[in-house]
Design an enzyme around this catalytic site. Structure first.
Site, PDB file in Angstrom:
ATOM      1  CG  ASP A 110      -9.695  34.360  11.532  1.00  0.00           C
ATOM      2  OD1 ASP A 110     -10.110  34.343  12.693  1.00  0.00           O
ATOM      3  OD2 ASP A 110     -10.286  34.963  10.619  1.00  0.00           O
ATOM      4  CG  PHE A 159      -9.582  42.397  12.789  1.00  0.00           C
ATOM      5  CD1 PHE A 159      -9.735  41.336  11.897  1.00  0.00           C
ATOM      6  CD2 PHE A 159      -8.764  43.450  12.434  1.00  0.00           C
ATOM      7  CE1 PHE A 159      -9.073  41.333  10.681  1.00  0.00           C
ATOM      8  CE2 PHE A 159      -8.106  43.458  11.208  1.00  0.00           C
ATOM      9  CZ  PHE A 159      -8.258  42.397  10.329  1.00  0.00           C
TER      10      PHE A 159
HETATM   11  P1  IMP Z   1      -7.737  32.125   7.757  1.00  0.00           P
HETATM   12  O1  IMP Z   1      -7.570  31.566   6.384  1.00  0.00           O
HETATM   13  O2  IMP Z   1      -9.155  32.496   8.056  1.00  0.00           O
HETATM   14  O3  IMP Z   1      -7.110  31.293   8.849  1.00  0.00           O
HETATM   15  O4  IMP Z   1      -7.070  33.561   7.773  1.00  0.00           O
HETATM   16  C1  IMP Z   1      -5.777  33.732   7.627  1.00  0.00           C
HETATM   17  C2  IMP Z   1      -5.408  35.128   7.205  1.00  0.00           C
HETATM   18  O5  IMP Z   1      -6.399  36.111   7.483  1.00  0.00           O
HETATM   19  C3  IMP Z   1      -4.215  35.514   8.021  1.00  0.00           C
HETATM   20  O6  IMP Z   1      -3.031  35.054   7.432  1.00  0.00           O
HETATM   21  C4  IMP Z   1      -4.339  37.015   8.063  1.00  0.00           C
HETATM   22  O7  IMP Z   1      -3.725  37.578   6.932  1.00  0.00           O
HETATM   23  C5  IMP Z   1      -5.830  37.278   8.016  1.00  0.00           C
HETATM   24  N1  IMP Z   1      -6.351  37.518   9.374  1.00  0.00           N
HETATM   25  C6  IMP Z   1      -7.071  36.676  10.152  1.00  0.00           C
HETATM   26  N2  IMP Z   1      -7.379  37.224  11.337  1.00  0.00           N
HETATM   27  C7  IMP Z   1      -6.834  38.453  11.323  1.00  0.00           C
HETATM   28  C8  IMP Z   1      -6.770  39.529  12.297  1.00  0.00           C
HETATM   29  O8  IMP Z   1      -7.285  39.469  13.427  1.00  0.00           O
HETATM   30  N3  IMP Z   1      -6.097  40.635  11.898  1.00  0.00           N
HETATM   31  C9  IMP Z   1      -5.504  40.769  10.682  1.00  0.00           C
HETATM   32  N4  IMP Z   1      -5.521  39.787   9.760  1.00  0.00           N
HETATM   33  C10 IMP Z   1      -6.178  38.652  10.075  1.00  0.00           C
END
Ligand code: IMP
Ligand code: MG
Length: 187
Positions: A110, A159
């Site tokens: 994300d 999401f």
């Molecule tokens: P980042 O550190 O922002 O890249 O987020 C990573 C973590 O956030 C992922 O491993 C997920 O656990 C959670 N995450 C990010 N986007 C989503 C989504 O759309 N649905 C559910 N979990 C998410």
């Protein structure tokens, strides 16, 4: 809001984004690529809990060469649909990874913060090689730079839930990836 109520729970599943068949076909393909690339090499698949546990369980069975499995846990999301901005490693690997070719197996990238931290940590331990395999990529949300070696599906900025991914710890057991319809106050 009561996600234990089945009608309410179902009403928040907006639409299926990636079906079981599409997931399994993509995973079978990448499993074969891993077989070809890592044959004869000590391979460690490292997955980040909890979100990647379903993906890891299907991926490791799509790989047919000998390999080992490891788990880490990172916390970046709490109960809503927005990232907290801080990432904490709450469970580390048991293995000394310096003797392995490592593939990080992640559910979704994300902002990129979680994986960047995990990748930096593992790189500092000098594995024989390190690659990143993510099931889902949401490039529109990226806040930190991150190179991935495999991203099986690129998705828009929605999401998503299911196939290991949660909203407030629910929906991890859906067998497909769906778009989540957030409660009114958030959406
Ligand atoms: P980042 O550190 O922002 O890249 O987020 C990573 C973590 O956030 C992922 O491993 C997920 O656990 C959670 N995450 C990010 N986007 C989503 C989504 O759309 N649905 C559910 N979990 C998410
Ligand atoms: Mg995750």
């Amino acid at each position: 809001m009561d996600l234990v109520n089945r009608d309410y729970y179902n009403s928040r599943i907006k639409r299926v984004l990636i079906s079981e068949e599409e997931l399994h076909a993509a995973i079978a393909r990448v499993g074969k690529e891993i077989d070809a690339e890592y044959e004869g090499k000590p391979l460690l698949l490292v997955s980040i809990l909890k979100g990647a546990f379903v993906f890891m369980s299907d991926l490791c069975r799509a790989v047919s060469i000998p390999c080992e499995i490891g788990f880490m846990q990172a916390q970046s999301y709490f109960s809503g649909t927005e990232s907290s901005g801080t990432v904490e490693i709450t469970m580390d690997l048991e293995q000394d990874i310096s003797q392995y070719h490592v593939i990080i197996v992640e559910d979704i990238i994300d902002t990129g913060r979680t994986l960047r931290l995990v990748a930096e940590m593992l790189r500092d331990r000098h594995p024989l090689s390190l690659k990143i395999l993510t099931l889902l990529d949401k490039p529109d949300r990226r806040l930190v730079e991150l190179e991935t070696d495999w991203a099986l599906f690129t998705i828009p900025d929605h999401f998503v839930i299911g196939y290991g991914l949660d909203y407030a710890e629910f929906y991890r057991n859906l067998p497909y990836i769906a778009e989540f319809d957030p409660p009114a106050k958030e959406g």
